[in-house]
Design a protein around this motif. Structure first.
Motif, mmCIF file in Angstrom:
data_model
loop_
_atom_site.group_PDB
_atom_site.id
_atom_site.type_symbol
_atom_site.label_atom_id
_atom_site.label_comp_id
_atom_site.label_asym_id
_atom_site.label_seq_id
_atom_site.Cartn_x
_atom_site.Cartn_y
_atom_site.Cartn_z
ATOM 1 N N THR A 192 0.823 -1.215 0.000
ATOM 2 C CA THR A 192 0.000 0.000 0.000
ATOM 3 C C THR A 192 0.849 1.254 0.000
ATOM 4 O O THR A 192 0.554 2.231 -0.698
ATOM 5 C CB THR A 192 -0.919 0.032 1.243
ATOM 6 O OG1 THR A 192 -1.496 -1.245 1.449
ATOM 7 C CG2 THR A 192 -2.009 1.065 1.077
ATOM 8 N N ALA B 245 0.693 4.264 -2.699
ATOM 9 C CA ALA B 245 0.268 5.603 -2.281
ATOM 10 C C ALA B 245 1.149 6.691 -2.861
ATOM 11 O O ALA B 245 0.738 7.859 -2.934
ATOM 12 C CB ALA B 245 0.258 5.688 -0.755
ATOM 13 N N GLU C 75 -5.454 6.949 -6.428
ATOM 14 C CA GLU C 75 -6.336 6.885 -5.264
ATOM 15 C C GLU C 75 -6.363 5.428 -4.818
ATOM 16 O O GLU C 75 -6.768 4.547 -5.580
ATOM 17 C CB GLU C 75 -7.739 7.366 -5.629
ATOM 18 C CG GLU C 75 -7.801 8.818 -6.066
ATOM 19 C CD GLU C 75 -9.193 9.230 -6.485
ATOM 20 O OE1 GLU C 75 -10.096 8.352 -6.492
ATOM 21 O OE2 GLU C 75 -9.388 10.410 -6.817
ATOM 22 N N VAL D 249 -5.142 6.275 4.023
ATOM 23 C CA VAL D 249 -5.641 5.324 3.026
ATOM 24 C C VAL D 249 -6.888 4.638 3.584
ATOM 25 O O VAL D 249 -6.826 4.042 4.666
ATOM 26 C CB VAL D 249 -4.564 4.285 2.662
ATOM 27 C CG1 VAL D 249 -5.158 3.177 1.789
ATOM 28 C CG2 VAL D 249 -3.403 4.954 1.939
#
Length: 246
Positions: free
Chosen positions: A53, A57, A63, A84
């Protein structure tokens, strides 16, 4: 038993976060190359503590949402990658609307997924022309001490699956493309122990088996003269795959 292993990681979320390696940026960028341009919505499924993640990011115009079946892992992710959105779910049951994302990616997770059901459900939420990406960091057992490390800890589901061939991805996704990257991670004795402690086999093992593994790991690390803050280079091969939705 496999299902118990797949959902066992939350008990060792802290060890998973510090013991597991990051993903090479180039490998993650390669998985996403086939996505449409402009603002892109990406779902990290089986996100765990956010190892993948945090790379996603930083992708331009991205997104990102993170999905995992284990709320404890997601709690650690929220501390590591603030901002997030996180949701409880799995590849076979995604909490997302139809055709709502441009890519779904899974890091160290596809080996826990039913490939036919998972591909169909991911195909439901990915727009036409979008991407399914799967990626693994695998220790390089061509190095003798690393092979011995794996023998002590036992091979993982991912390692066993990839040793037999490439992962399976089904309709509505096309054929898999693949790439690989070789790199090393300097690592201490303590982090090697914590990496081992984060593995599903050890999390679900008996106390006697855990003690045996720790004893054998210590014997190996003593032989390598690995003590305190001393590091050793742990070699990895990152294997990444991508497929485009029809």
């Amino acid at each position: 038993m496999a299902e118990d292993m797949a959902t066992s990681f939350g008990a060792q979320a802290a060890d998973y976060e510090v013991g597991r390696p990051e993903y090479p940026f180039d490998a993650v960028a390669w998985m996403l190359e086939r996505m449409p341009h402009g603002t892109r919505r990406i779902a990290d499924v089986g996100a765990g503590t956010g190892k993948l993640t945090r790379v996603l990011a930083h992708a331009p115009d991205a997104e990102v949402v993170a999905i995992d079946p284990d709320s404890e892992m997601l709690a650690t992710l929220r501390g590591a990658v603030p901002g997030v959105p996180t949701f409880v779910g799995s590849a076979e049951r995604l909490p997302l609307p139809d055709a709502s994302v441009d890519a779904v990616v899974l890091g160290q997770a596809w080996h826990w997924v039913d490939p036919v059901a998972g591909s169909a459900e991911i195909g439901r939420v990915v727009r036409s022309g979008g991407v399914l990406g799967v990626i693994w960091n695998i220790r390089d057992d061509r190095v003798d001490w690393v092979r011995r490390l794996t023998e002590i800890m036992h091979g993982s589901h991912a390692e066993n699956m990839l040793a037999e061939g490439d992962p399976v991805v089904a309709a509505p996704f096309g054929g898999l493309e693949q790439e690989r990257w070789e790199w090393v991670r300097p690592i201490t004795r303590d982090l090697l122990h914590r990496m081992a402690a984060s593995r599903s086999y050890i999390i679900t093992a008996s106390e006697d088996e855990k003690a045996r593994i720790r004893h054998d790991l210590d014997a190996l690390f003593d032989e390598l003269d690995l003590h305190g803050d001393t590091t050793i280079d742990l070699p990895y091969v990152t294997r990444a795959y991508r497929a485009v939705r029809d």
